[in-house]
Design a protein around this motif. Structure first.
Motif, PDB file in Angstrom:
ATOM      1  N   VAL A  39      39.703 -15.947  17.706  1.00 29.95           N
ATOM      2  CA  VAL A  39      39.207 -15.601  16.359  1.00 29.95           C
ATOM      3  C   VAL A  39      38.394 -14.310  16.409  1.00 29.95           C
ATOM      4  O   VAL A  39      37.893 -13.930  17.476  1.00 29.95           O
ATOM      5  CB  VAL A  39      38.337 -16.740  15.766  1.00 29.95           C
ATOM      6  N   PRO A  40      38.257 -13.603  15.276  1.00 34.33           N
ATOM      7  CA  PRO A  40      37.396 -12.417  15.225  1.00 34.33           C
ATOM      8  C   PRO A  40      35.956 -12.765  15.597  1.00 34.33           C
ATOM      9  O   PRO A  40      35.522 -13.902  15.450  1.00 34.33           O
ATOM     10  CB  PRO A  40      37.499 -11.981  13.754  1.00 34.33           C
ATOM     11  N   LYS A  41      35.224 -11.760  16.066  1.00 29.79           N
ATOM     12  CA  LYS A  41      33.888 -12.005  16.625  1.00 29.79           C
ATOM     13  C   LYS A  41      32.909 -12.604  15.619  1.00 29.79           C
ATOM     14  O   LYS A  41      31.994 -13.331  16.008  1.00 29.79           O
ATOM     15  CB  LYS A  41      33.306 -10.707  17.180  1.00 29.79           C
ATOM     16  N   GLU A  42      33.085 -12.310  14.306  1.00 26.78           N
ATOM     17  CA  GLU A  42      32.149 -12.846  13.314  1.00 26.78           C
ATOM     18  C   GLU A  42      32.250 -14.363  13.153  1.00 26.78           C
ATOM     19  O   GLU A  42      31.369 -14.988  12.547  1.00 26.78           O
ATOM     20  CB  GLU A  42      32.334 -12.169  11.955  1.00 26.78           C
ATOM     21  N   TYR A  43      33.330 -14.957  13.691  1.00 29.36           N
ATOM     22  CA  TYR A  43      33.501 -16.409  13.603  1.00 29.36           C
ATOM     23  C   TYR A  43      33.079 -17.131  14.890  1.00 29.36           C
ATOM     24  O   TYR A  43      32.951 -18.353  14.906  1.00 29.36           O
ATOM     25  CB  TYR A  43      34.964 -16.764  13.318  1.00 29.36           C
ATOM     26  N   LYS A  44      32.886 -16.389  15.949  1.00 28.20           N
ATOM     27  CA  LYS A  44      32.662 -16.993  17.259  1.00 28.20           C
ATOM     28  C   LYS A  44      31.381 -17.824  17.321  1.00 28.20           C
ATOM     29  O   LYS A  44      31.359 -18.903  17.928  1.00 28.20           O
ATOM     30  CB  LYS A  44      32.655 -15.918  18.347  1.00 28.20           C
ATOM     31  N   SER A  45      30.308 -17.328  16.716  1.00 29.48           N
ATOM     32  CA  SER A  45      29.041 -18.061  16.790  1.00 29.48           C
ATOM     33  C   SER A  45      29.143 -19.411  16.074  1.00 29.48           C
ATOM     34  O   SER A  45      28.574 -20.404  16.533  1.00 29.48           O
ATOM     35  CB  SER A  45      27.906 -17.228  16.181  1.00 29.48           C
ATOM     36  N   LYS A  46      29.883 -19.444  14.968  1.00 30.69           N
ATOM     37  CA  LYS A  46      30.066 -20.707  14.247  1.00 30.69           C
ATOM     38  C   LYS A  46      30.837 -21.712  15.100  1.00 30.69           C
ATOM     39  O   LYS A  46      30.506 -22.903  15.125  1.00 30.69           O
ATOM     40  CB  LYS A  46      30.800 -20.455  12.924  1.00 30.69           C
ATOM     41  N   ILE A  47      31.862 -21.216  15.769  1.00 28.18           N
ATOM     42  CA  ILE A  47      32.671 -22.113  16.601  1.00 28.18           C
ATOM     43  C   ILE A  47      31.864 -22.591  17.808  1.00 28.18           C
ATOM     44  O   ILE A  47      31.967 -23.758  18.206  1.00 28.18           O
ATOM     45  CB  ILE A  47      33.970 -21.414  17.030  1.00 28.18           C
ATOM     46  N   ARG A  48      31.065 -21.684  18.370  1.00 26.44           N
ATOM     47  CA  ARG A  48      30.216 -22.110  19.498  1.00 26.44           C
ATOM     48  C   ARG A  48      29.238 -23.201  19.056  1.00 26.44           C
ATOM     49  O   ARG A  48      28.949 -24.140  19.814  1.00 26.44           O
ATOM     50  CB  ARG A  48      29.471 -20.911  20.075  1.00 26.44           C
ATOM     51  N   ASP A  49      28.733 -23.075  17.851  1.00 24.42           N
ATOM     52  CA  ASP A  49      27.838 -24.112  17.324  1.00 24.42           C
ATOM     53  C   ASP A  49      28.577 -25.456  17.207  1.00 24.42           C
ATOM     54  O   ASP A  49      28.030 -26.515  17.542  1.00 24.42           O
ATOM     55  CB  ASP A  49      27.306 -23.674  15.945  1.00 24.42           C
ATOM     56  N   THR A  50      29.820 -25.394  16.736  1.00 23.99           N
ATOM     57  CA  THR A  50      30.637 -26.611  16.627  1.00 23.99           C
ATOM     58  C   THR A  50      30.966 -27.173  18.011  1.00 23.99           C
ATOM     59  O   THR A  50      31.026 -28.398  18.195  1.00 23.99           O
ATOM     60  CB  THR A  50      31.936 -26.313  15.846  1.00 23.99           C
ATOM     61  N   GLU A  51      31.177 -26.285  18.974  1.00 24.55           N
ATOM     62  CA  GLU A  51      31.408 -26.741  20.352  1.00 24.55           C
ATOM     63  C   GLU A  51      30.198 -27.539  20.860  1.00 24.55           C
ATOM     64  O   GLU A  51      30.361 -28.578  21.527  1.00 24.55           O
ATOM     65  CB  GLU A  51      31.642 -25.542  21.269  1.00 24.55           C
ATOM     66  N   GLY A  52      29.000 -27.042  20.555  1.00 23.47           N
ATOM     67  CA  GLY A  52      27.788 -27.747  20.973  1.00 23.47           C
ATOM     68  C   GLY A  52      27.706 -29.143  20.377  1.00 23.47           C
ATOM     69  O   GLY A  52      27.350 -30.111  21.071  1.00 23.47           O
ATOM     70  N   LYS A  53      28.047 -29.244  19.102  1.00 21.70           N
ATOM     71  CA  LYS A  53      28.039 -30.556  18.437  1.00 21.70           C
ATOM     72  C   LYS A  53      29.075 -31.494  19.053  1.00 21.70           C
ATOM     73  O   LYS A  53      28.826 -32.700  19.215  1.00 21.70           O
ATOM     74  CB  LYS A  53      28.327 -30.377  16.940  1.00 21.70           C
ATOM     75  N   THR A  54      30.229 -30.932  19.404  1.00 23.40           N
ATOM     76  CA  THR A  54      31.298 -31.750  19.986  1.00 23.40           C
ATOM     77  C   THR A  54      30.923 -32.220  21.385  1.00 23.40           C
ATOM     78  O   THR A  54      31.172 -33.386  21.759  1.00 23.40           O
ATOM     79  CB  THR A  54      32.613 -30.944  20.027  1.00 23.40           C
ATOM     80  N   GLY A  55      30.313 -31.341  22.167  1.00 23.30           N
ATOM     81  CA  GLY A  55      29.866 -31.728  23.493  1.00 23.30           C
ATOM     82  C   GLY A  55      28.812 -32.825  23.447  1.00 23.30           C
ATOM     83  O   GLY A  55      28.831 -33.779  24.244  1.00 23.30           O
ATOM     84  N   ALA A  56      27.876 -32.695  22.484  1.00 25.83           N
ATOM     85  CA  ALA A  56      26.840 -33.726  22.318  1.00 25.83           C
ATOM     86  C   ALA A  56      27.452 -35.055  21.916  1.00 25.83           C
ATOM     87  O   ALA A  56      27.018 -36.127  22.376  1.00 25.83           O
ATOM     88  CB  ALA A  56      25.829 -33.269  21.261  1.00 25.83           C
ATOM     89  N   LEU A  57      28.491 -35.001  21.085  1.00 26.30           N
ATOM     90  CA  LEU A  57      29.176 -36.226  20.659  1.00 26.30           C
ATOM     91  C   LEU A  57      29.858 -36.905  21.847  1.00 26.30           C
ATOM     92  O   LEU A  57      29.805 -38.139  21.992  1.00 26.30           O
ATOM     93  CB  LEU A  57      30.198 -35.896  19.572  1.00 26.30           C
ATOM     94  N   MET A  58      30.480 -36.108  22.677  1.00 28.92           N
ATOM     95  CA  MET A  58      31.157 -36.668  23.855  1.00 28.92           C
ATOM     96  C   MET A  58      30.155 -37.382  24.767  1.00 28.92           C
ATOM     97  O   MET A  58      30.435 -38.478  25.274  1.00 28.92           O
ATOM     98  CB  MET A  58      31.859 -35.542  24.614  1.00 28.92           C
ATOM     99  N   ARG A  59      28.993 -36.779  24.941  1.00 22.22           N
ATOM    100  CA  ARG A  59      27.968 -37.417  25.787  1.00 22.22           C
ATOM    101  C   ARG A  59      27.433 -38.697  25.144  1.00 22.22           C
ATOM    102  O   ARG A  59      27.143 -39.684  25.830  1.00 22.22           O
ATOM    103  CB  ARG A  59      26.820 -36.428  26.032  1.00 22.22           C
ATOM    104  N   LEU A  60      27.319 -38.682  23.821  1.00 22.28           N
ATOM    105  CA  LEU A  60      26.845 -39.870  23.127  1.00 22.28           C
ATOM    106  C   LEU A  60      27.820 -41.035  23.307  1.00 22.28           C
ATOM    107  O   LEU A  60      27.404 -42.186  23.512  1.00 22.28           O
ATOM    108  CB  LEU A  60      26.662 -39.569  21.641  1.00 22.28           C
ATOM    109  N   ILE A  61      29.116 -40.756  23.215  1.00 26.83           N
ATOM    110  CA  ILE A  61      30.134 -41.807  23.409  1.00 26.83           C
ATOM    111  C   ILE A  61      30.009 -42.414  24.797  1.00 26.83           C
ATOM    112  O   ILE A  61      30.127 -43.631  24.985  1.00 26.83           O
ATOM    113  CB  ILE A  61      31.550 -41.236  23.170  1.00 26.83           C
ATOM    114  N   GLU A  62      29.760 -41.557  25.774  1.00 19.65           N
ATOM    115  CA  GLU A  62      29.623 -42.035  27.152  1.00 19.65           C
ATOM    116  C   GLU A  62      28.374 -42.903  27.328  1.00 19.65           C
ATOM    117  O   GLU A  62      28.446 -44.017  27.876  1.00 19.65           O
ATOM    118  CB  GLU A  62      29.572 -40.838  28.110  1.00 19.65           C
TER     119      GLU A  62
END
Length: 220
Positions: free
Chosen positions: A150-173
Motif C-alpha cells: 500500500v502507499p506510505k500514507e496507509y502504512k501507519s494505519k495498517i501497522r496499528d491494525t497489526e498491533g491489535k491483531t497481535g494482541a488478539l492472538m496473544r489473548l486467545i492463547e
C-alpha cells in the motif's frame, strides 16, 4: 485725375496686402492657440484614459491569474481524486479478502466454539481454539503483506491494525487455550469454560469487529 486714382488704387492695394498679412498672422496665432487649447483640454483626458487603461489592465491580469489558479487547483484536485480512487481500488483488492475472512470465518468460529463448550465436547473446543488462533495468526501475516503493497500514507494505519491483531492472538492463547481444563469432568470445567465463553463473546469478537472496521475504512 488718372494720376490721383492710381495713387488711391495703389494705397488701397497696399492696405489690402497689409490686411491680408495681418489676417494671416492672426489666423496663425489663433490656430496655434486653438491647438494649444485642444492639447490642454485633452491632456487630462489622456491621463485619465491612461489611468483607466492601466487599472483595467491590472484588473484583467488579476482575473486571468485567479482563473489560471482556479483551473490549476481544479486539475490538481481531480488528479488527486483519481489517484486516491485508484489507490482505494488497489487496497480494496488486497484488504477485502481479509474483511470477508473475519466476517465469514473467524467470528463464526467463535460462535462454534461456544456451542461446543455447552455440549462439553472438549476435543472439539481444543481444536476450535487452536484453529481460531491459527486464523488470527494468518490474518496478521496477511496484514504485514498488505502493508508492503500500500502507499506510505496507509502504512501507519495498517501497522496499528497489526498491533491489535497481535494482541488478539496473544489473548486467545492466554485467556482461552491455556485456560481450557484437561477433562470435562474436572471440577473447574464450568468456571473455566465460562471464562473462555466470556472472553470469546466480550473480548475476541469485539476486537475482531474493530479490526474489521479498520480494514474496511481503508477503502470505503
Amino acid at each position: 485725375m488718372v494720376f490721383e486714382n492710381s495713387i488711391v488704387l495703389g494705397k488701397v492695394s497696399e492696405f489690402i496686402d497689409y490686411a491680408l498679412v495681418v489676417a494671416a498672422i492672426l489666423a496663425v496665432v489663433y490656430f496655434v492657440r486653438f491647438l494649444l487649447a485642444v492639447r490642454e483640454d485633452k491632456a487630462p483626458d489622456r491621463a485619465k484614459r491612461d489611468a483607466d487603461w492601466e487599472a483595467r489592465g491590472a484588473a484583467g491580469r488579476e482575473w486571468i491569474g485567479k482563473k489560471y489558479k482556479n483551473m490549476r487547483d481544479t486539475a490538481e484536485a481531480e488528479e488527486k481524486n483519481r489517484k486516491t480512487e485508484k489507490e482505494k481500488k488497489t487496497i480494496e483488492h488486497l484488504a477485502s479478502p481479509l474483511v470477508k475472512k473475519i466476517y465469514h470465518v473467524i467470528i463464526p468460529r467463535c460462535d462454534s466454539i461456544v456451542i461446543k463448550i455447552k455440549k462439553k465436547e472438549r476435543e472439539s473446543v481444543k481444536k476450535g481454539l487452536a484453529e481460531l488462533k491459527e486464523e488470527v495468526e494468518s490474518l496478521l501475516k496477511q496484514l504485514k503483506s498488505l502493508e508492503v503493497h500500500v502507499p506510505k500514507e496507509y502504512k501507519s494505519k495498517i501497522r496499528d491494525t497489526e498491533g491489535k491483531t497481535g494482541a488478539l492472538m496473544r489473548l486467545i492463547e492466554t485467556e482461552c487455550i491455556s485456560v481450557l481444563p484437561s477433562k470435562t469432568t474436572a471440577s473447574d470445567w464450568d468456571t473455566k469454560t465460562d471464562h473462555i465463553t466470556n472472553q470469546l463473546d466480550k473480548e475476541v469478537k469485539p476486537r475482531l469487529g474493530i479490526i474489521y472496521n479498520d480494514l474496511d475504512a481503508l477503502y470505503s
